[in-house]
Design a protein around this motif. Structure first.
Motif, short mmCIF file in Angstrom:
data_model
loop_
_atom_site.label_atom_id
_atom_site.label_comp_id
_atom_site.label_asym_id
_atom_site.label_seq_id
_atom_site.Cartn_x
_atom_site.Cartn_y
_atom_site.Cartn_z
N TYR A 112 0.85 -1.19 0.00
CA TYR A 112 0.00 0.00 0.00
C TYR A 112 0.89 1.25 0.00
O TYR A 112 2.03 1.20 0.44
CB TYR A 112 -0.91 0.02 1.23
CG TYR A 112 -1.72 -1.24 1.42
CD1 TYR A 112 -2.95 -1.40 0.80
CD2 TYR A 112 -1.24 -2.28 2.21
CE1 TYR A 112 -3.69 -2.56 0.97
CE2 TYR A 112 -1.97 -3.45 2.38
CZ TYR A 112 -3.20 -3.59 1.76
OH TYR A 112 -3.92 -4.74 1.92
N ASN A 113 0.31 2.34 -0.48
CA ASN A 113 1.06 3.59 -0.50
C ASN A 113 1.36 4.05 0.92
O ASN A 113 0.51 4.01 1.80
CB ASN A 113 0.26 4.68 -1.22
CG ASN A 113 0.10 4.38 -2.70
OD1 ASN A 113 1.00 3.82 -3.32
ND2 ASN A 113 -1.04 4.73 -3.26
N ASN A 114 2.58 4.48 1.13
CA ASN A 114 2.99 5.01 2.42
C ASN A 114 4.26 5.82 2.20
O ASN A 114 5.11 5.45 1.38
CB ASN A 114 3.24 3.89 3.43
CG ASN A 114 3.28 4.39 4.86
OD1 ASN A 114 4.07 5.26 5.20
ND2 ASN A 114 2.41 3.86 5.70
N ARG A 115 4.38 6.89 2.95
CA ARG A 115 5.56 7.75 2.80
C ARG A 115 6.83 7.02 3.22
O ARG A 115 7.90 7.23 2.65
CB ARG A 115 5.37 9.01 3.63
CG ARG A 115 6.51 10.01 3.51
CD ARG A 115 6.21 11.25 4.32
NE ARG A 115 7.29 12.21 4.25
CZ ARG A 115 7.31 13.37 4.90
NH1 ARG A 115 6.27 13.69 5.68
NH2 ARG A 115 8.33 14.19 4.80
N TYR A 116 6.70 6.17 4.23
CA TYR A 116 7.86 5.46 4.75
C TYR A 116 7.73 3.96 4.45
O TYR A 116 6.70 3.51 3.96
CB TYR A 116 7.98 5.69 6.26
CG TYR A 116 8.03 7.14 6.64
CD1 TYR A 116 9.19 7.88 6.47
CD2 TYR A 116 6.91 7.78 7.15
CE1 TYR A 116 9.24 9.22 6.81
CE2 TYR A 116 6.95 9.12 7.50
CZ TYR A 116 8.11 9.84 7.32
OH TYR A 116 8.15 11.16 7.66
N ARG A 117 8.76 3.22 4.77
CA ARG A 117 8.72 1.76 4.60
C ARG A 117 8.23 1.12 5.89
O ARG A 117 8.76 1.38 6.97
CB ARG A 117 10.10 1.23 4.23
CG ARG A 117 10.10 -0.29 4.00
CD ARG A 117 11.40 -0.75 3.41
NE ARG A 117 12.54 -0.41 4.24
CZ ARG A 117 13.79 -0.36 3.82
NH1 ARG A 117 14.06 -0.61 2.55
NH2 ARG A 117 14.77 -0.05 4.63
N ASP A 118 7.22 0.30 5.77
CA ASP A 118 6.63 -0.38 6.92
C ASP A 118 6.34 -1.81 6.52
O ASP A 118 5.45 -2.06 5.71
CB ASP A 118 5.35 0.35 7.36
CG ASP A 118 4.70 -0.32 8.56
OD1 ASP A 118 5.41 -1.06 9.28
OD2 ASP A 118 3.50 -0.10 8.79
N ILE A 119 7.09 -2.75 7.08
CA ILE A 119 6.95 -4.17 6.72
C ILE A 119 6.29 -4.92 7.86
O ILE A 119 6.80 -4.93 8.99
CB ILE A 119 8.32 -4.79 6.39
CG1 ILE A 119 8.96 -4.07 5.20
CG2 ILE A 119 8.17 -6.28 6.10
CD1 ILE A 119 10.37 -4.51 4.91
N VAL A 120 5.16 -5.53 7.57
CA VAL A 120 4.44 -6.34 8.56
C VAL A 120 4.53 -7.79 8.10
O VAL A 120 4.00 -8.15 7.05
CB VAL A 120 2.97 -5.91 8.67
CG1 VAL A 120 2.25 -6.79 9.69
CG2 VAL A 120 2.87 -4.44 9.06
N LEU A 121 5.22 -8.61 8.88
CA LEU A 121 5.47 -10.00 8.49
C LEU A 121 4.71 -10.93 9.43
O LEU A 121 4.88 -10.88 10.65
CB LEU A 121 6.97 -10.30 8.55
CG LEU A 121 7.42 -11.70 8.16
CD1 LEU A 121 6.99 -12.03 6.74
CD2 LEU A 121 8.93 -11.83 8.31
N MET A 122 3.85 -11.77 8.85
CA MET A 122 3.06 -12.72 9.62
C MET A 122 3.59 -14.13 9.38
O MET A 122 3.49 -14.65 8.27
CB MET A 122 1.58 -12.61 9.22
CG MET A 122 0.95 -11.29 9.65
SD MET A 122 -0.59 -10.91 8.80
CE MET A 122 0.05 -10.26 7.23
N LEU A 123 4.17 -14.71 10.43
CA LEU A 123 4.82 -16.02 10.35
C LEU A 123 4.19 -17.00 11.32
O LEU A 123 3.75 -16.61 12.41
CB LEU A 123 6.31 -15.89 10.70
CG LEU A 123 7.26 -15.26 9.68
CD1 LEU A 123 8.60 -14.99 10.34
CD2 LEU A 123 7.44 -16.17 8.49
N PRO A 124 4.19 -18.31 10.98
CA PRO A 124 3.84 -19.31 11.98
C PRO A 124 4.82 -19.24 13.15
O PRO A 124 5.98 -18.84 12.99
CB PRO A 124 3.98 -20.64 11.22
CG PRO A 124 3.82 -20.26 9.78
CD PRO A 124 4.42 -18.90 9.65
N ARG A 125 4.37 -19.64 14.31
CA ARG A 125 5.20 -19.49 15.51
C ARG A 125 6.55 -20.19 15.37
O ARG A 125 7.58 -19.66 15.81
CB ARG A 125 4.45 -20.06 16.72
CG ARG A 125 5.21 -19.93 18.03
CD ARG A 125 4.38 -20.45 19.18
NE ARG A 125 3.13 -19.72 19.30
CZ ARG A 125 2.19 -20.00 20.20
NH1 ARG A 125 2.36 -21.02 21.03
NH2 ARG A 125 1.08 -19.29 20.26
#
Length: 231
Positions: A23-36
């Motif tokens: 998605y558009n965003n001024r900064y870099r934002d990484i959301v990582l969803m991993l199995p435990r």
């Protein structure tokens, strides 16, 4: 810009799947969803994603499934609980004076007699497969962004062409503005009384002053330069 990418990689025992939504965003934002089980890989995977995505919000989901028809979980008999149930059943049978035999299907229906345990995934063993699937998802994401960028570029070019056309039409009409003003001024003077003395020098000065104020050559040159640079 917004985009979506997906990648999958299969080994003999597992299938690794990665989905990315940006998605558009001024900064870099990484959301990582991993199995435990794969949490130890989080920082390395984020670094890999950051090497390909410089700005915007990226939501990355990683899934691991067993290959083929192999179950993704193991069943385990809860032996201590089974012994406890059998002891209780025996005590009840003794007190009630009935047959202490317990049918298998009845015992299996008792809560927690059979434990369902998801199979664990060793992070280091899964690293190569996940990185391969992630790379494919990033390639897919880039491809969609390129397609979207090309569509936006084509739209921009159409709008630039339209503005250039308007600017060209304005350039053609600009000289007529001063001439039209001069004619209107002469018409006003003609409507004055016949004995009114007209200062021709003052009239010429007024027309020259209006011509200077209405000169848009600089603005036209500037907008043409901006449009050319935008291309």
């Amino acid at each position: 810009m917004t985009a979506y990418g997906a990648g999958e990689f299969g080994s003999e025992s597992r299938v690794f799947s990665v989905e990315i939504r940006s998605y558009n965003n001024r900064y870099r934002d990484i959301v990582l969803m991993l199995p435990r089980d794969l949490q130890p890989l989080e920082q390395d995977l984020k670094a890999l994603i950051a090497s390909r995505i410089r700005r915007g919000r990226a939501e990355v989901s990683v899934q691991v499934a067993e290959a083929g028809d192999e179950a993704a979980y193991d069943l385990e008999l809860n032996r201590p609980l089974v012994r406890s149930y059998l002891e209780i059943f025996g005590q009840l049978a003794e007190q009630a004076g009935i047959d202490p035999e317990v049918r298998m299907e009845v015992l299996c229906q008792m809560r927690d007699v059979i434990l369902v345990k998801p199979r664990t995934v060793e992070a280091d063993a899964a690293r190569a497969g996940i990185e391969e699937a992630l790379g494919r998802a990033l390639d897919s994401l880039d491809a969609m962004r390129v397609r979207e960028g090309a569509a936006i570029e084509a739209d921009f070019i159409k709008r630039i062409d339209l503005i250039e056309g308007y600017a060209g039409e304005i350039r053609k009409r600009a000289p007529a503005v001063v001439a039209a003003y001069q004619e209107r001024l002469k018409e006003k003077i003609a409507r004055l009384e016949a004995d009114t003395v007209v200062d021709e020098g003052r009239l010429a000065q007024e027309i020259a002053f209006f011509a200077d104020r209405s000169d848009i050559t600089e603005e036209l040159v500037r907008i043409e330069s901006h449009l050319e640079q935008f291309r």
